[in-house]
Write an enzyme that holds these catalytic residues in place. Structure first.
Site, short mmCIF file in Angstrom:
data_model
loop_
_atom_site.label_atom_id
_atom_site.label_comp_id
_atom_site.label_asym_id
_atom_site.label_seq_id
_atom_site.Cartn_x
_atom_site.Cartn_y
_atom_site.Cartn_z
N ASP A 1 0.87 -1.19 0.00
CA ASP A 1 0.00 0.00 0.00
C ASP A 1 0.90 1.23 0.00
O ASP A 1 0.65 2.20 0.70
CB ASP A 1 -0.91 -0.02 1.23
CG ASP A 1 -2.03 1.03 1.16
OD1 ASP A 1 -2.33 1.52 0.05
OD2 ASP A 1 -2.59 1.38 2.21
N ASP B 1 2.61 2.19 8.02
CA ASP B 1 1.38 1.53 7.56
C ASP B 1 1.67 0.22 6.84
O ASP B 1 1.31 0.05 5.68
CB ASP B 1 0.60 2.50 6.66
CG ASP B 1 -0.90 2.22 6.69
OD1 ASP B 1 -1.32 1.32 7.43
OD2 ASP B 1 -1.65 2.92 5.97
#
Ligand SMILES: Nc1ncnc2c1ncn2[C@@H]1O[C@H](COP(=O)(O)OP(=O)(O)O)[C@@H](O)[C@H]1O
Ligand SMILES: [Mg+2]
Length: 277
Positions: free
Chosen positions: A209, A226
């Site tokens: 991502d 993340d």
């Protein structure tokens, strides 16, 4: 920390007036089992005293799947450190829409847990939030050990991941997406991003991502965040596709900012790294 340190800080506390107030709790560190604490050596800034108190200083970012809070872990009148606490949501608001693409190849051993996850029951959602927190903790631990520029993972406790705070005062470092930089700085940032993608790929991973929103720039240093959905390039059926997407996401941002980069060349290089050729 030795047991005697623990006893010492507790006895100091019993003579002081310190008790957790509103927005405070006793540091959760002493109750975290060793395997859910960050990799050794522990950074020198860690506060491990059982006499420490965690104070919530505010929300850094409220997201769809998790909220990130700024906390201060401090022994009143002595050592203190600011930390980021990412709390995954266990409610309907968290849909983890892409989760099956990322988790293909991973298995939950207990069939009751697999069924709960599939049915998205309340228990399943709570379980899934806990799984994402521990997946992110494991990924950060491994990446930190590999030397990738990630926040140091301090601990994980159910749905809460506590990690190094990347920022100053109460301000998180800006995301790459929102910085202003001249041509030389941009070229340096691009090199740092490629270098961290190589560290991931050499260990067989791609972020999954990666975007200018998951790259923080702290005093010129790129830190990638993340990472719960980190992808095993070789064993995940969508591995190569996800490497391509990560490369395109970062390349197109840098290209728009005048940095020359060829996403296909980067994809080829990272896949070769991952397959060990
Ligand atoms: N370790 C950290 N230090 C400082 N800020 C952080 C940290 N982790 C997350 N943040 C802030 O919280 C935001 C959201 O975190 P992220 O892990 O990307 O979660 P998500 O995108 O799933 O909501 C980041 O863009 C950043 O502003
Ligand atoms: Mg993010």
């Amino acid at each position: 920390m030795s047991l005697s340190d623990d006893v010492f800080s507790q006895s100091v506390l019993s003579f002081s007036s310190a008790t957790p107030g509103e927005d405070q709790r006793w540091s959760t560190w002493p109750s975290i089992i060793p395997s859910l604490r960050g990799p050794r050596p522990w950074p020198s800034w860690m506060v491990t005293s059982a006499g420490a108190i965690d104070t919530e200083l505010g929300v850094l970012k409220s997201g769809k799947e998790a909220d990130v809070f700024l906390i201060e872990r401090a022994v009143p009148g002595a050592e203190s450190v600011r930390l980021a606490a990412k709390r995954y949501r266990g409610t309907e608001t968290s849909d983890f829409h892409r989760s099956s693409q990322y988790t293909e190849g991973r298995r939950t051993r207990r069939s009751r847990d697999s069924r709960a996850l599939q049915k998205k029951s309340a228990y399943g959602r709570a379980l899934s939030a806990g799984l994402w927190a521990s997946a992110e903790f494991s990924a950060l631990s491994e990446l930190h050990t590999l030397g990738a520029p990630v926040p140091y993972p301090v601990q994980v406790d159910n749905t809460e991941l506590v990690m190094e705070f990347i920022g100053d005062g109460r301000e998180a470092a800006p995301r790459l997406a929102s910085i202003r930089a001249d041509a030389a700085e941009l070229a340096d940032l691009w090199h740092q991003v490629v270098a961290l993608m190589r560290i991931f790929a050499r260990a067989g991973y791609t972020h999954g991502d990666l975007s200018p929103y998951n790259l923080l720039v702290h005093h010129g240093r790129v830190v990638v965040i993340d990472v719960p959905q980190i992808v095993d390039i070789v064993s995940n059926p969508s591995g190569v596709e996800l490497v391509e997407r990560d490369c395109l996401n970062v390349c197109s941002w840098f290209q728009r900012h005048g940095v020359e980069c060829d996403p296909q060349e980067l994809v080829g290089e990272l896949i070769a790294e991952a397959f060990g050729s």
